[in-house]
Design a protein around this motif. Structure first.
Motif, PDB file in Angstrom:
ATOM      1  N   UNK A   1       0.718  -1.065  -0.063  1.00 21.17           N
ATOM      2  CA  UNK A   1       0.111  -0.018   0.064  1.00 21.17           C
ATOM      3  C   UNK A   1       0.953   1.499  -0.028  1.00 21.17           C
ATOM      4  N   UNK A   2       0.085   2.345  -0.244  1.00 23.97           N
ATOM      5  CA  UNK A   2       1.035   3.755  -0.100  1.00 23.97           C
ATOM      6  C   UNK A   2       1.506   3.779   1.312  1.00 23.97           C
ATOM      7  N   UNK A   3       2.833   4.339   1.252  1.00 22.65           N
ATOM      8  CA  UNK A   3       3.466   4.525   2.526  1.00 22.65           C
ATOM      9  C   UNK A   3       3.878   3.130   3.332  1.00 22.65           C
ATOM     10  N   UNK A   4       3.905   2.123   2.650  1.00 26.86           N
ATOM     11  CA  UNK A   4       3.992   1.051   3.064  1.00 26.86           C
ATOM     12  C   UNK A   4       5.492   0.271   2.675  1.00 26.86           C
ATOM     13  N   UNK A   5       6.024  -0.531   3.418  1.00 26.19           N
ATOM     14  CA  UNK A   5       7.466  -1.133   3.280  1.00 26.19           C
ATOM     15  C   UNK A   5       7.286  -2.493   2.789  1.00 26.19           C
ATOM     16  N   UNK A   6       8.326  -3.273   2.191  1.00 26.13           N
ATOM     17  CA  UNK A   6       8.437  -4.499   2.032  1.00 26.13           C
ATOM     18  C   UNK A   6       9.790  -5.027   1.864  1.00 26.13           C
ATOM     19  N   UNK A   7      10.220  -6.208   2.230  1.00 22.93           N
ATOM     20  CA  UNK A   7      11.259  -6.684   2.036  1.00 22.93           C
ATOM     21  C   UNK A   7      11.326  -8.218   1.360  1.00 22.93           C
ATOM     22  N   UNK A   8      11.817  -8.127   0.414  1.00 19.83           N
ATOM     23  CA  UNK A   8      11.576  -9.409  -0.648  1.00 19.83           C
ATOM     24  C   UNK A   8      12.992 -10.106  -0.755  1.00 19.83           C
ATOM     25  N   UNK A   9      13.048 -11.620  -0.835  1.00 22.07           N
ATOM     26  CA  UNK A   9      14.260 -12.448  -1.502  1.00 22.07           C
ATOM     27  C   UNK A   9      13.748 -13.757  -1.928  1.00 22.07           C
TER      28      UNK A   9
ATOM     29  N   UNK B   1      17.306 -15.835   6.356  1.00 20.50           N
ATOM     30  CA  UNK B   1      16.684 -15.403   4.840  1.00 20.50           C
ATOM     31  C   UNK B   1      17.352 -16.540   3.936  1.00 20.50           C
ATOM     32  N   UNK B   2      18.822 -16.328   3.821  1.00 22.82           N
ATOM     33  CA  UNK B   2      19.436 -16.990   2.895  1.00 22.82           C
ATOM     34  C   UNK B   2      19.276 -18.447   2.630  1.00 22.82           C
ATOM     35  N   UNK B   3      18.912 -19.099   3.877  1.00 22.31           N
ATOM     36  CA  UNK B   3      18.689 -20.671   3.667  1.00 22.31           C
ATOM     37  C   UNK B   3      17.037 -20.760   3.156  1.00 22.31           C
ATOM     38  N   UNK B   4      16.368 -19.712   2.861  1.00 25.06           N
ATOM     39  CA  UNK B   4      14.891 -19.960   2.344  1.00 25.06           C
ATOM     40  C   UNK B   4      15.050 -19.895   0.814  1.00 25.06           C
ATOM     41  N   UNK B   5      14.111 -20.527   0.142  1.00 18.52           N
ATOM     42  CA  UNK B   5      14.222 -20.239  -1.277  1.00 18.52           C
ATOM     43  C   UNK B   5      13.430 -18.828  -1.625  1.00 18.52           C
ATOM     44  N   UNK B   6      12.808 -18.585  -0.706  1.00  9.88           N
ATOM     45  CA  UNK B   6      11.993 -17.158  -0.876  1.00  9.88           C
ATOM     46  C   UNK B   6      11.448 -16.444   0.377  1.00  9.88           C
ATOM     47  N   UNK B   7      11.397 -15.288   0.521  1.00 10.56           N
ATOM     48  CA  UNK B   7      11.158 -14.516   1.807  1.00 10.56           C
ATOM     49  C   UNK B   7      10.354 -13.322   1.329  1.00 10.56           C
ATOM     50  N   UNK B   8       9.281 -12.950   2.018  1.00  8.40           N
ATOM     51  CA  UNK B   8       8.400 -11.809   1.869  1.00  8.40           C
ATOM     52  C   UNK B   8       7.951 -11.206   3.048  1.00  8.40           C
ATOM     53  N   UNK B   9       8.454 -10.198   3.441  1.00  8.31           N
ATOM     54  CA  UNK B   9       7.837  -9.419   4.838  1.00  8.31           C
ATOM     55  C   UNK B   9       7.241  -8.027   4.340  1.00  8.31           C
ATOM     56  N   UNK B  10       5.998  -8.087   4.693  1.00  7.29           N
ATOM     57  CA  UNK B  10       5.067  -6.733   4.473  1.00  7.29           C
ATOM     58  C   UNK B  10       5.267  -5.981   5.755  1.00  7.29           C
ATOM     59  N   UNK B  11       6.149  -4.756   5.660  1.00  2.00           N
ATOM     60  CA  UNK B  11       6.231  -3.888   6.794  1.00  2.00           C
ATOM     61  C   UNK B  11       5.083  -3.068   7.043  1.00  2.00           C
ATOM     62  N   UNK B  12       5.205  -1.982   7.892  1.00  2.29           N
ATOM     63  CA  UNK B  12       4.321  -1.260   8.385  1.00  2.29           C
ATOM     64  C   UNK B  12       4.599  -0.022   7.501  1.00  2.29           C
ATOM     65  N   UNK B  13       3.520   0.886   7.611  1.00  2.00           N
ATOM     66  CA  UNK B  13       3.368   2.186   7.165  1.00  2.00           C
ATOM     67  C   UNK B  13       4.712   2.895   7.538  1.00  2.00           C
ATOM     68  N   UNK B  14       5.407   3.976   7.036  1.00  3.02           N
ATOM     69  CA  UNK B  14       6.363   4.628   7.521  1.00  3.02           C
ATOM     70  C   UNK B  14       6.447   6.056   6.665  1.00  3.02           C
ATOM     71  N   UNK B  15       6.336   6.961   7.533  1.00  2.00           N
ATOM     72  CA  UNK B  15       6.409   8.529   6.895  1.00  2.00           C
ATOM     73  C   UNK B  15       7.748   9.010   6.960  1.00  2.00           C
ATOM     74  N   UNK B  16       8.507   8.300   7.713  1.00  2.00           N
ATOM     75  CA  UNK B  16       9.958   8.642   7.860  1.00  2.00           C
ATOM     76  C   UNK B  16      10.861   8.392   6.542  1.00  2.00           C
ATOM     77  N   UNK B  17      10.698   7.321   5.938  1.00  2.00           N
ATOM     78  CA  UNK B  17      11.080   6.865   4.479  1.00  2.00           C
ATOM     79  C   UNK B  17      10.440   7.907   3.441  1.00  2.00           C
ATOM     80  N   UNK B  18       8.982   8.311   3.621  1.00  2.00           N
ATOM     81  CA  UNK B  18       8.258   9.106   2.732  1.00  2.00           C
ATOM     82  C   UNK B  18       9.190  10.470   2.559  1.00  2.00           C
TER      83      UNK B  18
END
Length: 344
Positions: free
Chosen positions: A105-113, A164-181
């Motif tokens: 979503x808007x203002x939201x973070x994610x980490x993907x591998x 994370x490196x021991x997994x074939x895939x990883x997805x983390x849906x983070x919180x909304x952050x205005x600091x990054x915005x």
């Protein structure tokens, strides 16, 4: 100087040329920044690439498309951990072996591998502007330097990367952050035709964004929660109010007037400013006025009294006091110092 890149360049990763094929546009180089302008038949906008250092790359998407589009994120970088942030609009993510789709979503973070060979993709909706930042980090090449760090995030990120490196895939849906915005808003739309020193300053913002990503990621994984209790519409209103204050620092802003303007309660308003800026509302207003005053001192011939009035303050003595506390010089001394640095 802007030039058109007609053939593969050793400063540009092969994945960027894959994006060029998808967007069917030309690659243009301006200093250290490479940009693909979207083919007008597909939509409008551009994707920008900047190499920050070995193992660290940044991509800025600012596109509005005529049709839905699927972009394989592994074409951005399959050897990396990808930190995503959606500044405007939204997009979806899916691994090729799963039916589940995650909305970012808007203002939201994610980490993907994902490991090489497993497709990872994002979906862009037609007719809706998407402003998306991706920082691709080569796990071994970049994060190895954290192994000797004594700070808690240095050690913790190493542990998380191992898991994370021991997994074939990883997805983390983070919180909304205005600091990054706040940092990204200073980068989006930048033409990069400035001096080298300014260019380095802008590159530094990407490092700040990555640092905030890592800090938030570690906290969320450890606490199994997000770092903000604010809702998306509340976060959006906070950023609108901060922009409003920056645009009109001379207005006599108060908690009451800002609450009426935003529809937020005093508690939510203060929580939002504290979360985003680590300041109370009144501190934010005061600091914004000082920032504008400093710029006026450097760039105009206004007297100190005129500047005090222009930024919305009424007491010259109070202004001089808080200005000196922040900049270590009185306004008069600062003006003389700025003039001498320009002349030299």
């Amino acid at each position: 100087m802007t030039t058109i890149v007609k053939s593969p360049h050793n400063a540009v990763p092969s994945e960027f040329y894959e994006l060029q094929k998808i967007l069917d546009g030309k690659i243009v180089k301006n200093q250290d920044v490479y940009t693909i302008s979207t083919n007008s038949a597909l939509g409008k906008g551009a994707v920008r690439y900047i190499h920050l250092q070995p193992g660290l790359q940044a991509y800025d998407f600012d596109i509005t498309l005529h049709e839905n589009l699927e972009i394989p994120i592994s074409r951005v970088s399959f050897t990396s951990l990808q930190f995503l942030y959606c500044l405007e609009g939204d997009c979806s993510h899916q691994f090729e072996d799963l039916d589940k789709i995650h909305l970012i979503d808007q203002f939201q973070t994610a980490v993907i591998h994902s490991n090489k060979g497993l497709e990872s993709r994002i979906f862009v909706k037609a007719g809706k502007r998407l402003v998306l930042n991706i920082i691709a980090v080569n796990k071994k090449e970049y994060f190895d330097k954290f192994s000797n760090e004594s700070n808690k995030f240095g050690k913790r990120i190493q542990e998380l990367l191992y898991q994370i490196g021991n997994k074939q895939k990883h997805f983390h849906l983070g919180s909304h952050s205005l600091k990054i915005a706040e940092q990204l808003k200073l980068l989006i739309g930048l033409e990069y035709d400035n001096e080298i020193s300014e260019m380095l300053s802008q590159k530094g913002r990407y490092y700040l964004i990555l640092a905030k990503h890592i800090e938030q990621f570690c906290l969320e994984v450890d606490n199994n929660t997000n770092t903000s209790g604010l809702l998306k519409n509340e976060l959006k209103m906070i950023t609108q109010m901060s922009d409003f204050i920056k645009q009109y620092p001379e207005i006599q802003h108060s908690i009451k007037t800002l609450c009426l303007e935003s529809g937020l309660s005093p508690a939510k308003l203060q929580e939002g400013f504290k979360f985003m800026y680590n300041r109370t509302v009144s501190d934010f207003v005061r600091n914004t006025r000082l920032d504008k005053a400093e710029k006026l001192i450097r760039t105009t011939d206004l007297t100190i009294s005129e500047i005090v009035y222009t930024v919305g303050l009424t007491s010259r003595s109070y202004f001089c006091k808080i200005f000196k506390k922040k900049y270590r010089y009185s306004p008069k001394e600062y003006k003389i110092k700025s003039a001498s640095s320009i002349s030299s």
